[in-house]
Design a protein around this motif. Structure first.
Motif: not given
Length: 418
Positions: A32-33, A54
């Motif tokens: 996600y990041y 993100d």
């Protein structure tokens, strides 16, 4: 200064440049990041950090996080901070490293950006409440700055290089910012002592921080007899060492400083761009082992090159007429020629082509020499310029400069948020 309004904070943040140097997946949530390594710069003061997000971070987001880090020192002692993070599962060693980074951030903001504690807090509060509004204003300012850069730095005809590029390639040493503010009339080295004295720290902590990596300059100061009268006072001794260090650095780069001064004065004469081969001649063939900028020699070199080019192409009479105009008006770049051009002339060449501008600007001299302006043909050098219109070399634009073809760029409209 008060930073309790979105306009004030946006004006402050719009002066920063941000460069992302690396991207990698976040170790905690890699799906996600992304962890960004980046550098914030303002006024020659750089600060490197990381930011997990993100999406691509903005200057506003990064500075907001850094301000929060700096304020951590006001909220927690070292032990309190370590205990807080330990309770969240963070190892004490990692927590100590994080706290040290907060110290570095606070030091950068106070010592390099000259922000007080309450100013940092005001900026943080404003960004917390109005971050999106501030970011919109910052992006608007960046867009306007890019438009102004595009207008002030038109793309170059082929074979040309800007004065600014040439200056950027010179090695001015560790005091580049100070050198760029020199007055290059007369003996340049007269400014060396004043600059070295100005750069000496008066902060005790800064002096002691500087010393361990520069102990050899204490020996140099001793050799020069500068420690007489201040032995026993470590702070004055280190100040003398700094003075010798800074002055020596300037002298070590004296040749390039003289070159920079020569280019600076050519720019003051209106020269924006110069043919690369001629730039090499000016920078490498003139003598720079004196203590002054040989600007007159550089100017004569340009005038001689213009004369020789015109004489070969159009004959001695036209070369004489052109030379008379240049000498009478003290203008080596205001009219189009294959050697040096002003920024206005480059814009005209980009818009109309070299031949059209040449025939227009030199119409009287061409007519005086019975040369039909309409029959002027493109010589090899001018032909390069003409062909360059569809593939202009560019001039190493700044980080925020637009990549689009800006030959038709118009003067940007001033706004209040600049």
């Amino acid at each position: 200064m008060a930073y309790d309004t979105t306009e004030a904070v946006a004006k402050f943040l719009s002066g920063f440049q941000m460069k992302i140097t690396n991207r990698e997946r976040d170790t905690v949530a890699p799906d996600y990041y992304v962890k960004y390594s980046l550098t914030l710069s303002k006024g020659g003061k750089d600060f490197s950090t990381t930011f997990v997000s993100d999406g691509e971070p903005t200057v506003t987001q990064v500075f907001s996080a850094l301000a929060d880090d700096a304020l951590t020192l006001r909220k927690y002692s070292t032990d309190e901070f370590v205990d807080k993070l330990y309770a969240q599962g963070v190892k004490p060693s990692a927590a100590l490293r994080a706290y040290d980074f907060c110290k570095e951030t606070n030091l950068w903001m106070q010592d390099e950006l000259y922000l007080s504690g309450w100013e940092i807090e005001e900026i943080s509060k404003t960004l917390t409440k109005h971050g999106d509004e501030v970011n919109t204003l910052v992006e608007k300012a960046a867009s306007e700055r890019a438009a102004r850069y595009a207008y002030d730095h038109p793309k170059l005809p082929k074979g040309f290089v800007t004065i600014e590029q040439l200056q950027g390639d010179l090695d001015l040493g560790d005091l580049r910012d100070e050198v760029e503010d020199f007055d290059f009339d007369g003996d340049i080295t007269e400014a060396f002592g004043e600059t070295a004295e100005y750069k000496v720290d008066d902060n005790y902590h800064a002096l002691l921080t500087w010393l361990p990596d520069h102990t050899e300059w204490l020996e140099e100061a001793e050799f020069d007899g500068l420690l007489e009268g201040c032995k026993g006072d470590i702070y004055k001794m280190v100040q003398m060492a700094q003075y010798v260090c800074f002055k020596s650095d300037l002298y070590d780069h004296c040749d390039d400083i003289c070159r920079y001064g020569t280019l600076d004065q050519l720019r003051d004469m209106g020269v924006y761009a110069i043919r690369e081969s001629l730039a090499d001649e000016i920078l490498n063939d003139l003598s720079y082992d004196e203590d002054y900028a040989p600007t007159d020699d550089a100017k004569d070199t340009i005038i001689s090159a213009i004369y020789a080019t015109f004489e070969e192409k159009y004959g001695e009479d036209f070369a004489d007429c052109a030379d008379n105009f240049i000498q009478d008006n003290d203008d080596i770049a205001g009219r189009v020629n294959p050697c040096a051009m002003s920024v206005e002339t480059v814009r005209a060449v980009n818009e109309k082509g070299y031949d059209a501008v040449f025939a227009e600007q030199w119409k009287a001299e061409l007519s005086e020499c019975d040369i039909d302006p309409e029959a002027v043909s493109v010589d090899s050098e001018a032909h390069d310029m003409e062909n360059g219109r569809d593939g202009l070399d560019g001039n190493d634009p700044e980080k925020d400069a637009p990549e689009k073809d800006d030959r038709d760029a118009q003067p940007p409209v001033d706004t209040d948020n600049r």
